[in-house]
Each structure stands twice: as structure tokens, then as C-alpha cells.
Design an enzyme around this catalytic site. Structure first.
Site, PDB file in Angstrom:
ATOM      1  N   PRO A  16       0.838  -1.255  -0.124  1.00  0.00           N
ATOM      2  CA  PRO A  16       0.032  -0.014   0.117  1.00  0.00           C
ATOM      3  C   PRO A  16       0.970   1.127   0.023  1.00  0.00           C
ATOM      4  CG  PRO A  16       0.001  -1.082   2.119  1.00  0.00           C
ATOM      5  CD  PRO A  16       0.642  -1.839   1.417  1.00  0.00           C
ATOM      6  N   MET A  17       0.527   2.205  -0.964  1.00  0.00           N
ATOM      7  CA  MET A  17       1.283   3.299  -1.040  1.00  0.00           C
ATOM      8  C   MET A  17       0.327   4.746  -1.218  1.00  0.00           C
ATOM      9  SD  MET A  17       5.031   2.303  -2.758  1.00  0.00           S
ATOM     10  CE  MET A  17       4.409   1.198  -3.876  1.00  0.00           C
ATOM     11  N   GLU A  41      -3.581   3.761   1.318  1.00  0.00           N
ATOM     12  CA  GLU A  41      -4.233   3.853   2.489  1.00  0.00           C
ATOM     13  C   GLU A  41      -5.467   4.805   2.434  1.00  0.00           C
ATOM     14  OE1 GLU A  41      -3.821   5.012   7.286  1.00  0.00           O
ATOM     15  OE2 GLU A  41      -3.069   6.278   5.783  1.00  0.00           O
ATOM     16  N   CYS A 114       1.571   3.283   9.723  1.00  0.00           N
ATOM     17  CA  CYS A 114       2.261   4.395   9.153  1.00  0.00           C
ATOM     18  C   CYS A 114       2.497   5.261  10.474  1.00  0.00           C
ATOM     19  CB  CYS A 114       1.055   4.979   8.446  1.00  0.00           C
ATOM     20  SG  CYS A 114       1.596   6.697   7.854  1.00  0.00           S
ATOM     21  N   GLY A 213       9.981  -4.318   3.474  1.00  0.00           N
ATOM     22  CA  GLY A 213      10.725  -3.372   3.810  1.00  0.00           C
ATOM     23  C   GLY A 213      11.953  -3.798   3.336  1.00  0.00           C
ATOM     24  N   GLY A 214      12.147  -4.502   2.289  1.00  0.00           N
ATOM     25  CA  GLY A 214      13.683  -4.905   1.769  1.00  0.00           C
ATOM     26  C   GLY A 214      13.809  -3.982   0.323  1.00  0.00           C
TER      27      GLY A 214
HETATM   28  C1  FNR Z   1       4.372   3.932   1.873  1.00  0.00           C
HETATM   29  N1  FNR Z   1       3.831   3.128   2.764  1.00  0.00           N
HETATM   30  C2  FNR Z   1       2.717   2.952   3.238  1.00  0.00           C
HETATM   31  N2  FNR Z   1       2.126   1.986   3.963  1.00  0.00           N
HETATM   32  C3  FNR Z   1       0.920   1.591   4.424  1.00  0.00           C
HETATM   33  O1  FNR Z   1       0.974   0.627   5.267  1.00  0.00           O
HETATM   34  N3  FNR Z   1       0.019   2.485   3.869  1.00  0.00           N
HETATM   35  C4  FNR Z   1       0.294   3.315   2.689  1.00  0.00           C
HETATM   36  O2  FNR Z   1      -0.740   4.151   2.435  1.00  0.00           O
HETATM   37  C5  FNR Z   1       1.600   3.956   2.735  1.00  0.00           C
HETATM   38  N4  FNR Z   1       1.980   4.780   1.750  1.00  0.00           N
HETATM   39  C6  FNR Z   1       3.319   4.905   1.463  1.00  0.00           C
HETATM   40  C7  FNR Z   1       3.782   5.833   0.536  1.00  0.00           C
HETATM   41  C8  FNR Z   1       5.019   5.825   0.006  1.00  0.00           C
HETATM   42  C9  FNR Z   1       5.237   6.830  -1.498  1.00  0.00           C
HETATM   43  C10 FNR Z   1       5.952   4.888   0.344  1.00  0.00           C
HETATM   44  C11 FNR Z   1       7.403   4.858  -0.173  1.00  0.00           C
HETATM   45  C12 FNR Z   1       5.601   4.042   1.470  1.00  0.00           C
HETATM   46  C13 FNR Z   1       4.952   2.183   3.253  1.00  0.00           C
HETATM   47  C14 FNR Z   1       5.189   0.948   2.386  1.00  0.00           C
HETATM   48  O3  FNR Z   1       3.909   0.344   2.379  1.00  0.00           O
HETATM   49  C15 FNR Z   1       6.192  -0.142   2.785  1.00  0.00           C
HETATM   50  O4  FNR Z   1       6.095  -0.588   3.994  1.00  0.00           O
HETATM   51  C16 FNR Z   1       7.617   0.662   2.768  1.00  0.00           C
HETATM   52  O5  FNR Z   1       7.698   1.518   1.920  1.00  0.00           O
HETATM   53  C17 FNR Z   1       8.895  -0.401   3.083  1.00  0.00           C
HETATM   54  O6  FNR Z   1       8.673  -1.317   1.865  1.00  0.00           O
HETATM   55  P1  FNR Z   1       9.703  -1.055   0.927  1.00  0.00           P
HETATM   56  O7  FNR Z   1       9.450   0.359   0.050  1.00  0.00           O
HETATM   57  O8  FNR Z   1      11.234  -1.200   1.366  1.00  0.00           O
HETATM   58  O9  FNR Z   1       9.391  -2.219  -0.154  1.00  0.00           O
END
Ligand code: FNR
Length: 338
Positions: A16-17, A41, A114, A213-214
Site C-alpha cells: 500500500p502506498m 491507505e 504508518c 521493507g526490503g
Molecule cells: C508508503 N507506505 C505505506 N504503508 C502503508 O501501510 N500504507 C500506505 O498508504 C503507505 N504509503 C506509502 C507511500 C509511499 C510513497 C511509500 C514509499 C511508502 C509504506 C510501504 O507500504 C512500505 O511499508 C515501505 O515502503 C517499506 O517497503 P519497501 O519500500 O522497502 O518495499
């Protein structure tokens, strides 16, 4: 009662981003091989005010806010793959929203990781990590109240023992999976991910764990996804930034040039009438250090999807798509066709 449906074992998922995980990116990730795609989210209070609208022209289902903004757009193609992630701190409101969307999505996820203030100040996101009673209340309410799987996404707690105990407690609520972002609440995305914490959690529970998180240090290519899974002992892997930068990381046929990925992304953005600012934001994430290049500047200056299309030489596709959509609109009952 949550039953059957989407499996979270041995899958790769788009994380989710916020702003990134809208419909074009989710469809792109599915094209490249992601098994499951999480939406950005969406906050329960805002979603609870939305009405469900079938959009015959785009062939989508839209959840539209009172000010006519589309908060969540989805389509048949992803119905059995999309996980609706919500921000919530209230079991009743969470259930209201889950029931609003449950026929159109494959699963419901609760964001418990978050650390941003807009989330934590309402008691949502990572604020929930210190309120296990509330976590349990929300998840139990959802698991018993909807007929699709329920999952949650957490960050790790300060010690291995606390992290394990939390996930054990979550498991008892009947969730279908837990995504574990291997960072502490106050760690930034540049900090190394704690695979040992994810591994300890995986050993202690039988619910599928999705390792997350990787992206920065461990997962750069498709083959790294399996390495990350092995390093954590998890069932599954969820990718955020690696997918945001180049969604073809999900493809077992190897990565595509980011130029190709941006073009494919833009085609979906045009086809599904994605909001221009959202399209620009996602393309800028993909451009990364090229965001100040001539192309990057053109994207940043664009005010419409038509202008963005020009930057990528997709004017013809844009026009063709507009014509097709107009023809469809005119042919709909009450659409002005003859
Ligand atoms: C996020 N992350 C995030 N997590 C979540 O639970 N809901 C969300 O809406 C968001 N939004 C979000 C936006 C953007 C632009 C980023 C880069 C990250 C966190 C994301 O889901 C994830 O947990 C982290 O980015 C770590 O994973 P990666 O990036 O290392 O694969």
C-alpha cells in the site's frame, strides 16, 4: 466470517502506498506479475461518506466523496486481487467502510504501521501498535463482519519478544495474513530492514507473514524477491519502493526499461481517467533522479493528462481513448446518443 478467497501464501504483493497505489499502478503491477495489489491507505472517516457509483463509461466502480472526488476506483480486472487498505482507529467505522467495499475487493487490510502524523494523531497507523486491545477489537469486528479475508500491516516493536507477542495476539483474531514491515516505528525508510525480527515472527505463528521493507538494500531485481523471502522465512513478500520505481520488478522475465514502464503506466492512467496530479506524482517517482531532465520538466509543467501524453509521444493513444470513451458515453442510456 472470513472464508476462502484470496490466498496470502507464496505471493508477491504491491505494498500500500499513498498516492502511488491508485488503479493504474495496481493494474500495471498485476500485468508484470504481482499476485496481490494493495490500494493506497484510505481513511475510514472519508470513505464512510462515499457513495458507490458504477461508472459504465470507464467500466469501473467508483467510491465518490460528497465533493464528487473519486476516493477509490476499481475494476473487474483486479477484483480478486485488490486489497483495500484503510486507516482506522474505530471498530464500528472500520466495519462500515469494509461493508461498503467488500463486494468490489478481494480483502480488507488495516494500516497499523504508518508513522506519519496525519495517521497517528487520529490514533491510526503506528499509533495502534501501542494499543493491542484496540487492534484486537478492530480486527475481530472486521473478521466476523465481512465475508472476505482481513489482514493487517504492522511495523516491528522495540524487542523481538514484543513483536512476536503482538503477532501471536493478532493471529488469534482470525486474520488471513499479517504484513510485517521490518522497521521500528521511528526508523526511516533508509534504515536497514530487520530481517531477524520478521524471521522470529514467522517461526512463532502459522498465519502467513508477508515480509516487507526490503526495497532499498535487498530487493533490486526479481530474483532478490525470493532471496528476501528466504532471509526472513516468510510466506510472501510485499514490495513498496522497488515497485514504485519500476513495477516490472515483479516480472520473472526480467526488468523493463523504466521508459517502457512509464509509458505503460500512462496508458492505464489515460484509459481510467486518472487524476492528472496523481499521474504526475507517480511518473515523477519513476523518473527519480531524472526528474529534472527535459522530460521530467515537461511532466512537472503539464496540467492535463493530454499534456502529459504529449511529453511521452502518446497523443495519438490519448485521442483514440478519448474518442472511444466518448462513443461509449453517447451510447449509454441518457448519454446523449441518438
Ligand atoms: C508508503 N507506505 C505505506 N504503508 C502503508 O501501510 N500504507 C500506505 O498508504 C503507505 N504509503 C506509502 C507511500 C509511499 C510513497 C511509500 C514509499 C511508502 C509504506 C510501504 O507500504 C512500505 O511499508 C515501505 O515502503 C517499506 O517497503 P519497501 O519500500 O522497502 O518495499
Amino acid at each position: 466470517m472470513a472464508a476462502g478467497g484470496l490466498s496470502f501464501r507464496n505471493i508477491t504483493a504491491l505494498a500500500p502506498m499513498v498516492r502511488v497505489g491508485t488503479l493504474p499502478m495496481r493494474l500495471l503491477a498485476l500485468d508484470y506479475g504481482a499476485d496481490v495489489v494493495y490500494c493506497e491507505e484510505l481513511i475510514d472517516i472519508k470513505m464512510a461518506q462515499c457513495r458507490r457509483v458504477v461508472n459504465d463509461e470507464l467500466e469501473t466502480v467508483d467510491f465518490v466523496a460528497p465533493d464528487d472526488r473519486v476516493m477509490f476506483r476499481t475494476c473487474e480486472r483486479e477484483r480478486h486481487r485488490v486489497v483495500f487498505q484503510m486507516g482506522t482507529a474505530d471498530p464500528d467505522r472500520a466495519l462500515t467502510v469494509a461493508q461498503l467495499v467488500e463486494k468490489d475487493v478481494a480483502a480488507i487490510d488495516v494500516n497499523m504501521g504508518c508513522p506519519k502524523e496525519y495517521s497517528t494523531k487520529g490514533g491510526m497507523g503506528a499509533a495502534l501498535l501501542s494499543e493491542p486491545d484496540k487492534i484486537e477489537a478492530i480486527l475481530r469486528k472486521l473478521v466476523t463482519g465481512v465475508s472476505i479475508p482481513v489482514t493487517c500491516k504492522i511495523r516491528i516493536l522495540p524487542s523481538l519478544e514484543e513483536s512476536v507477542a503482538l503477532v501471536q495476539r493478532i493471529e488469534k483474531t482470525g486474520v488471513a495474513a499479517v504484513a510485517v514491515h521490518g522497521r521500528f516505528k521511528d526508523e526511516r525508510p533508509r534504515h536497514p530492514v530487520h530481517c531477524d525480527y520478521i524471521e522470529a515472527v514467522c517461526r512463532a505463528v502459522s498465519v502467513p507473514i508477508i515480509a516487507n521493507g526490503g526495497s532499498l538494500d535487498l530487493v533490486k531485481t526479481h530474483a532478490d524477491i525470493e532471496e528476501f523471502r528466504k532471509a526472513t522465512g516468510a510466506s510472501s513478500v510485499m514490495l513498496g519502493r522497488a515497485a514504485m520505481w519500476n513495477a516490472s520488478v515483479f516480472s520473472s522475465r526480467g526488468p523493463l526499461p523504466v521508459e517502457t514502464v512509464m509509458e505503460e503506466y500512462l496508458r492505464y492512467a489515460i484509459r481510467y481517467d486518472n487524476h492528472t496530479f496523481n499521474t504526475k506524482y507517480c511518473l515523477c517517482q519513476m523518473l527519480r533522479d531524472k526528474v529534472e531532465s527535459p522530460l521530467g520538466k515537461q511532466v512537472q509543467a503539464a496540467q492535463t493528462n493530454a499534456e502529459i501524453s504529449e511529453a511521452y509521444g502518446l497523443q495519438h493513444f490519448y485521442q483514440q481513448t478519448q474518442d472511444q470513451l466518448r462513443a461509449k458515453r453517447d451510447a449509454l442510456p441518457g448519454g446523449g446518443g441518438t
